[in-house]
Design an enzyme around this catalytic site. Structure first.
Site, short mmCIF file in Angstrom:
data_model
loop_
_atom_site.label_atom_id
_atom_site.label_comp_id
_atom_site.label_asym_id
_atom_site.label_seq_id
_atom_site.Cartn_x
_atom_site.Cartn_y
_atom_site.Cartn_z
N GLU A 32 35.52 18.91 50.02
CA GLU A 32 35.21 17.79 49.14
C GLU A 32 34.65 18.24 47.79
OE1 GLU A 32 33.48 14.32 51.50
OE2 GLU A 32 33.19 15.97 52.91
N SER A 168 34.96 11.91 53.74
CA SER A 168 36.06 11.55 52.84
C SER A 168 37.37 11.25 53.56
CB SER A 168 36.30 12.65 51.78
OG SER A 168 35.21 12.69 50.88
N TYR A 238 40.03 7.95 46.74
CA TYR A 238 39.82 8.57 45.44
C TYR A 238 41.01 8.46 44.48
CZ TYR A 238 35.93 10.45 48.05
OH TYR A 238 34.80 10.57 48.82
N ARG A 277 24.46 5.45 53.15
CA ARG A 277 25.56 4.49 53.22
C ARG A 277 25.99 4.39 54.67
NH1 ARG A 277 30.12 6.93 51.27
NH2 ARG A 277 30.95 6.96 53.38
N ASP A 279 28.68 2.97 57.29
CA ASP A 279 30.06 2.49 57.39
C ASP A 279 30.21 1.68 58.67
OD1 ASP A 279 30.58 3.82 55.05
OD2 ASP A 279 31.38 5.60 56.03
N GLU A 292 29.66 5.46 61.17
CA GLU A 292 28.94 6.68 60.78
C GLU A 292 27.98 6.33 59.65
OE1 GLU A 292 31.69 9.30 58.07
OE2 GLU A 292 32.92 8.42 59.68
N ASN A 294 26.25 8.08 56.11
CA ASN A 294 26.39 9.15 55.12
C ASN A 294 25.09 9.30 54.35
OD1 ASN A 294 27.11 10.60 52.66
ND2 ASN A 294 29.24 10.24 53.24
N GLY A 298 29.14 9.19 48.04
CA GLY A 298 29.86 9.45 46.81
C GLY A 298 29.33 8.63 45.66
#
Length: 334
Positions: A32, A168, A238, A277, A279, A292, A294, A298
């Site tokens: 990443e 990602s 992305y 974050r 998810d 999950e 994070n 990002g």
């Protein structure tokens, strides 16, 4: 528990200490790297926009000598993948006595390993899809066909296969029939030696960013993710035009409140701080399922935390500046 009510989404960020020197770490050697550099540059610009002295640096062999020679007041970790999320870099910063934004090394290690994090969530009563973690060695030793047959029988189809440690969407695949499972496992093992296979839950993809500016963790408006090809993979994350986002998510207010509560519970159960974050999949009944968490979200132009910050009516730079100010204070107030 932190704030969840919609009327409290708009928070007042605390004062930014303009005299702080901030080091933004980005790049690294993970898969990443490119995304991390994009995150780092955006964080750098946002901090400078609110008057902070900020520098961007890679996490390479020159880092520790630079920290020793001229230590910053605080670090923002914009590294993704193992370098920024497995706790090792945070542990090194702790050894150097340099504060940083985000959770400590122990919590980072826990959140980074998805099977371990899911076990903690399950123990705390937080819904997460049933799963099995399968190292590549066991996969080979026990016989791939027999193992895959048992997984499909136990968890049912469809399944989600993804690296136990990674981000990602790299190496992740939705498996809708048993014949596709071997290829998905091979693709996953290209990114990690352990695969996480979990029951696929159809529903709305939602990301909930959690921040803490001193009054406890607070869930920002949830962001709904609608990938054009139906899978939120690396390209969908992305590449402009591959995904549509709705911030806030198109959720019934009661469901949105439940989603926020679950995200806050996950953040707390894993011992996180400052920001994260979470998810989530919201199924057809309105039940959220945590996939999950994070700890180094990002920060690019298509990333979910900045979208949530914007939806909350907050200034991205001032938010980051407030988090940096809080982190710098931990140097004398652990």
């Amino acid at each position: 528990m932190g704030t969840t009510a919609a009327e409290h989404y708009l928070v007042t960020d605390s004062a930014v200490a303009a005299d702080l020197r901030v080091l933004v770490l980005a790049g690294g050697l993970s898969y990443e790297r490119d995304v991390s550099l994009r995150s780092g540059r955006r964080v750098l610009d946002a901090l400078r926009a609110v008057g902070l002295e900020a520098e961007l640096r890679d996490a390479d062999v020159a880092l520790l000598p630079a920290l020793a020679a001229d230590p910053p007041d605080a670090v923002v970790i914009a590294l993704h993948g193992a370098t920024g999320e497995d706790g090792s870099l945070r542990g090194v910063l702790d050894l150097c006595g340099i504060p940083y934004v985000g959770c400590d090394a122990r919590a980072s290690r826990l959140a980074w390993d998805k099977p371990s994090a899911k076990a903690v969530l399950r123990e705390a009563g937080i819904p997460t899809p049933d799963w099995v973690a399968l190292p590549h060695d066991r996969f080979s030793e026990l016989g791939a066909v027999a193992v895959l047959d048992r997984i499909a029988d136990r968890l049912g189809l469809p399944l989600m296969v993804k690296p136990a440690q990674g981000g990602s969407g790299l190496g992740a695949a939705v498996v809708r029939d048993a014949a596709s499972l071997p290829a998905a496992m091979v693709g996953c093992f290209a990114y990690d030696s352990t695969a996480l296979v979990e029951r696929y839950v159809p529903g709305m993809d939602v990301a909930v960013s959690v921040i803490d500016l001193g009054d406890g963790p607070q869930a920002l408006p949830p962001v709904e993710i609608v990938p054009r090809n139906g899978v939120y993979d690396y390209a969908a994350r992305y590449t402009a035009g591959r995904t549509t986002w709705h911030a806030p998510a198109r959720l019934d207010p009661d469901v949105a409140a439940t989603v926020a509560d679950v995200a806050l519970a996950a953040h707390t159960a894993l011992g996180l701080r400052d920001l994260s974050r979470v998810d989530v999949i919201v199924d057809s009944t309105g039940q959220p399922h945590v996939l999950e968490v994070n700890v180094s979200p990002g920060m690019t132009e298509t990333s979910l935390l900045p979208l949530a910050v914007q939806a909350a009516g907050m200034d991205f730079g001032r938010l980051l500046g407030s988090l940096v100010t809080r982190a710098a204070a931990r140097l004398t107030t652990p």
